[in-house]
Design a protein around this motif. Structure first.
Motif, PDB file in Angstrom:
ATOM      1  N   ASP A 101       0.831  -1.206   0.000  1.00  0.00           N
ATOM      2  CA  ASP A 101       0.000   0.000   0.000  1.00  0.00           C
ATOM      3  C   ASP A 101       0.867   1.259   0.000  1.00  0.00           C
ATOM      4  N   ARG A 102       1.911   1.273   0.811  1.00  0.00           N
ATOM      5  CA  ARG A 102       2.798   2.446   0.882  1.00  0.00           C
ATOM      6  C   ARG A 102       3.540   2.659  -0.427  1.00  0.00           C
ATOM      7  N   GLU A 103       3.976   1.571  -1.045  1.00  0.00           N
ATOM      8  CA  GLU A 103       4.716   1.724  -2.297  1.00  0.00           C
ATOM      9  C   GLU A 103       3.830   2.255  -3.417  1.00  0.00           C
ATOM     10  N   LEU A 104       2.587   1.844  -3.429  1.00  0.00           N
ATOM     11  CA  LEU A 104       1.667   2.401  -4.419  1.00  0.00           C
ATOM     12  C   LEU A 104       1.440   3.892  -4.174  1.00  0.00           C
ATOM     13  N   ASP A 105       1.383   4.278  -2.901  1.00  0.00           N
ATOM     14  CA  ASP A 105       1.167   5.692  -2.573  1.00  0.00           C
ATOM     15  C   ASP A 105       2.333   6.583  -2.988  1.00  0.00           C
ATOM     16  N   CYS A 106       3.543   6.028  -2.977  1.00  0.00           N
ATOM     17  CA  CYS A 106       4.704   6.873  -3.262  1.00  0.00           C
ATOM     18  C   CYS A 106       5.285   6.658  -4.663  1.00  0.00           C
ATOM     19  N   ILE A 107       4.559   5.963  -5.533  1.00  0.00           N
ATOM     20  CA  ILE A 107       5.096   5.720  -6.874  1.00  0.00           C
ATOM     21  C   ILE A 107       5.307   7.016  -7.639  1.00  0.00           C
ATOM     22  N   GLU A 108       4.529   8.058  -7.329  1.00  0.00           N
ATOM     23  CA  GLU A 108       4.677   9.333  -8.034  1.00  0.00           C
ATOM     24  C   GLU A 108       6.025   9.993  -7.745  1.00  0.00           C
ATOM     25  N   THR A 109       6.647   9.648  -6.622  1.00  0.00           N
ATOM     26  CA  THR A 109       7.971  10.217  -6.345  1.00  0.00           C
ATOM     27  C   THR A 109       9.014   9.654  -7.294  1.00  0.00           C
ATOM     28  N   HIS A 110       8.776   8.440  -7.786  1.00  0.00           N
ATOM     29  CA  HIS A 110       9.687   7.825  -8.746  1.00  0.00           C
ATOM     30  C   HIS A 110       9.284   8.152 -10.177  1.00  0.00           C
ATOM     31  N   TYR A 111       7.964   8.258 -10.398  1.00  0.00           N
ATOM     32  CA  TYR A 111       7.444   8.529 -11.747  1.00  0.00           C
ATOM     33  C   TYR A 111       6.413   9.665 -11.643  1.00  0.00           C
ATOM     34  N   PRO A 112       6.854  10.914 -11.721  1.00  0.00           N
ATOM     35  CA  PRO A 112       5.935  12.051 -11.566  1.00  0.00           C
ATOM     36  C   PRO A 112       4.809  12.077 -12.600  1.00  0.00           C
ATOM     37  N   ALA A 113       4.991  11.375 -13.698  1.00  0.00           N
ATOM     38  CA  ALA A 113       3.980  11.397 -14.766  1.00  0.00           C
ATOM     39  C   ALA A 113       2.815  10.466 -14.492  1.00  0.00           C
ATOM     40  N   VAL A 114       2.867   9.695 -13.396  1.00  0.00           N
ATOM     41  CA  VAL A 114       1.785   8.747 -13.137  1.00  0.00           C
ATOM     42  C   VAL A 114       1.041   9.097 -11.864  1.00  0.00           C
ATOM     43  N   TRP A 115      -0.202   8.640 -11.804  1.00  0.00           N
ATOM     44  CA  TRP A 115      -1.071   8.889 -10.648  1.00  0.00           C
ATOM     45  C   TRP A 115      -1.911   7.643 -10.422  1.00  0.00           C
ATOM     46  N   ILE A 116      -1.888   7.125  -9.197  1.00  0.00           N
ATOM     47  CA  ILE A 116      -2.726   5.995  -8.826  1.00  0.00           C
ATOM     48  C   ILE A 116      -4.103   6.541  -8.446  1.00  0.00           C
ATOM     49  N   MET A 117      -5.099   6.248  -9.269  1.00  0.00           N
ATOM     50  CA  MET A 117      -6.440   6.808  -9.082  1.00  0.00           C
ATOM     51  C   MET A 117      -7.295   5.975  -8.126  1.00  0.00           C
ATOM     52  N   ALA A 118      -7.039   4.690  -8.041  1.00  0.00           N
ATOM     53  CA  ALA A 118      -7.782   3.797  -7.151  1.00  0.00           C
ATOM     54  C   ALA A 118      -6.951   2.550  -6.937  1.00  0.00           C
ATOM     55  N   LYS A 119      -7.140   1.898  -5.795  1.00  0.00           N
ATOM     56  CA  LYS A 119      -6.372   0.686  -5.503  1.00  0.00           C
ATOM     57  C   LYS A 119      -7.165  -0.214  -4.574  1.00  0.00           C
ATOM     58  N   ALA A 120      -6.879  -1.500  -4.648  1.00  0.00           N
ATOM     59  CA  ALA A 120      -7.485  -2.487  -3.756  1.00  0.00           C
ATOM     60  C   ALA A 120      -6.422  -3.535  -3.455  1.00  0.00           C
ATOM     61  N   ILE A 121      -6.047  -3.633  -2.191  1.00  0.00           N
ATOM     62  CA  ILE A 121      -5.059  -4.635  -1.756  1.00  0.00           C
ATOM     63  C   ILE A 121      -5.830  -5.851  -1.262  1.00  0.00           C
ATOM     64  N   MET A 122      -6.013  -6.817  -2.133  1.00  0.00           N
ATOM     65  CA  MET A 122      -6.789  -8.003  -1.815  1.00  0.00           C
ATOM     66  C   MET A 122      -5.885  -9.075  -1.198  1.00  0.00           C
ATOM     67  N   PRO A 123      -6.455 -10.134  -0.618  1.00  0.00           N
ATOM     68  CA  PRO A 123      -5.612 -11.153   0.022  1.00  0.00           C
ATOM     69  C   PRO A 123      -4.540 -11.741  -0.890  1.00  0.00           C
ATOM     70  N   ASP A 124      -4.885 -12.058  -2.148  1.00  0.00           N
ATOM     71  CA  ASP A 124      -3.915 -12.719  -3.009  1.00  0.00           C
ATOM     72  C   ASP A 124      -3.636 -11.973  -4.315  1.00  0.00           C
ATOM     73  N   HIS A 125      -4.108 -10.745  -4.427  1.00  0.00           N
ATOM     74  CA  HIS A 125      -3.823  -9.949  -5.622  1.00  0.00           C
ATOM     75  C   HIS A 125      -4.024  -8.472  -5.322  1.00  0.00           C
ATOM     76  N   VAL A 126      -3.564  -7.647  -6.235  1.00  0.00           N
ATOM     77  CA  VAL A 126      -3.681  -6.193  -6.100  1.00  0.00           C
ATOM     78  C   VAL A 126      -4.240  -5.625  -7.393  1.00  0.00           C
ATOM     79  N   HIS A 127      -5.238  -4.756  -7.263  1.00  0.00           N
ATOM     80  CA  HIS A 127      -5.744  -3.991  -8.405  1.00  0.00           C
ATOM     81  C   HIS A 127      -5.385  -2.526  -8.199  1.00  0.00           C
TER      82      HIS A 127
END
Length: 335
Positions: free
Chosen positions: A72-98
């Motif tokens: 969850d934290r890495e998805l939140d900070c991906i913009e620091t590595h790639y300023p051109a991207v934005w995570i608009m929604a996320k779901a951390i499920m038991p065995d997968h991530v959307h």
């Protein structure tokens, strides 16, 4: 001309695990995607989903594990590595991530590099926080190889993807706690005709059933009588059956759904092996209020429904209301 040049680029997207990229698309361009990462088999679960049925519907909450918090934290900070991207929604499920990711401007690197960076950073942080774990010492990653992507290429699709991701915990809770409402039967043969069924088979035992067909040949008094019958079935929380093709028929179905009645939806084509109803039909399955019966098996080449096929579906709706035919359906479904 070679056989390779004759093949469609869309056919090259097909792959057993759906990891192949769309060869017709530029993954460096400005675009929105829904990305799915699958957890590696040996990795602890990322979360657990807790929920409950409430008068307002299904409530579900995602409780992240220690590994899930890292993701969850890495998805939140991906913009620091790639300023051109934005995570608009996320779901951390038991065995997968959307997650829905918006590439706001053209990048030098493609989407695969961004996803690889997310996976690598998750593993790096995991090893930093849990250096003595067997996983940290194994050399394996947190996620299975590759990823699945879905591309937004038409109006409204972005909102559909965001809604899908945000409602993933609810769907997961429904699927794990109400599996009987998502039964799928193929090769269902009655009187020499093959059908498919999906949903709550026990609706076929409900004592209150009415077929819904709005015909232009009905006289005003006939139509009024039918509406009275449908209203009474809805009042009794019974089952309305139909293909619901015309606007008038859909209006009856929607009122039934709104008032807590059940629906047996007749459709021409069946389902893929892993396909599930979407949107409110999924929610209806989760409530045990929907059964879908298809006249023909699933095919990738689904033509527009003809008038004779509409008439056949309407006829099936009336047949299901007959006790003897319904008994044959229940017997074929082993119910």
């Amino acid at each position: 001309m070679s056989s390779q040049s004759l093949s469609s680029p869309y056919s090259q997207r097909k792959h057993p695990d759906m990891l192949a990229r769309a060869l017709w698309h530029d993954y460096r361009s400005r675009c929105i995607y829904m990305v799915t990462l699958s957890l590696a088999p040996e990795v602890p679960r990322l979360s657990r989903i807790e929920g409950a049925l409430t008068p307002a519907g299904v409530r579900a909450e995602t409780i992240l594990s220690e590994t899930g918090i890292i993701v969850d934290r890495e998805l939140d900070c991906i913009e620091t590595h790639y300023p051109a991207v934005w995570i608009m929604a996320k779901a951390i499920m038991p065995d997968h991530v959307h997650f829905v990711i918006f590439v706001k401007e053209r990048m030098e690197k493609h989407l695969g590099s961004v996803v690889a960076s997310i996976k690598a950073n998750c593993l790096k942080r995991f090893r930093s926080e849990f250096p003595d774990s067997a996983l940290a010492l194994s050399g394996h990653g947190l996620f299975a190889r590759g990823f699945n992507d879905k591309i937004v290429f038409r109006k409204g699709q972005k909102d559909n993807f965001i809604n899908y991701v945000n409602r993933n915990p609810v769907r997961y809770y429904i699927m794990t706690h109400h599996q009987g409402f998502f039964r799928h039967c193929q090769d269902l043969e009655i009187e020499g005709i093959s059908y498919e069924a999906y949903g709550n088979y026990t609706l076929l035992r409900h004592p209150v059933m009415e077929p819904v067909v709005v015909s232009s040949r009905y006289k005003p008094e006939e139509l009024e009588a039918w509406y009275n019958r449908w209203d009474e079935a809805i009042r009794q929380r019974g089952v309305l059956i139909g293909a619901f093709i015309s606007d008038s028929e859909k209006e009856v179905r929607d009122r039934a759904i709104e008032c807590g009645a059940k629906v047996i939806q007749i459709q021409w084509y069946g389902f893929e092996d892993r396909q599930k109803p979407s949107g409110r039909f999924f929610d209806l399955c989760g409530d045990g209020r929907l059964l879908i019966i298809a006249v023909h098996p699933y095919t990738t080449r689904q033509a527009q429904i003809r008038r004779d096929q509409c008439l056949a579906m309407n006829k099936l709706a009336s047949m299901i209301c007959a006790a003897d035919f319904r008994a044959k359906l229940l017997h074929a479904l082993n119910c």
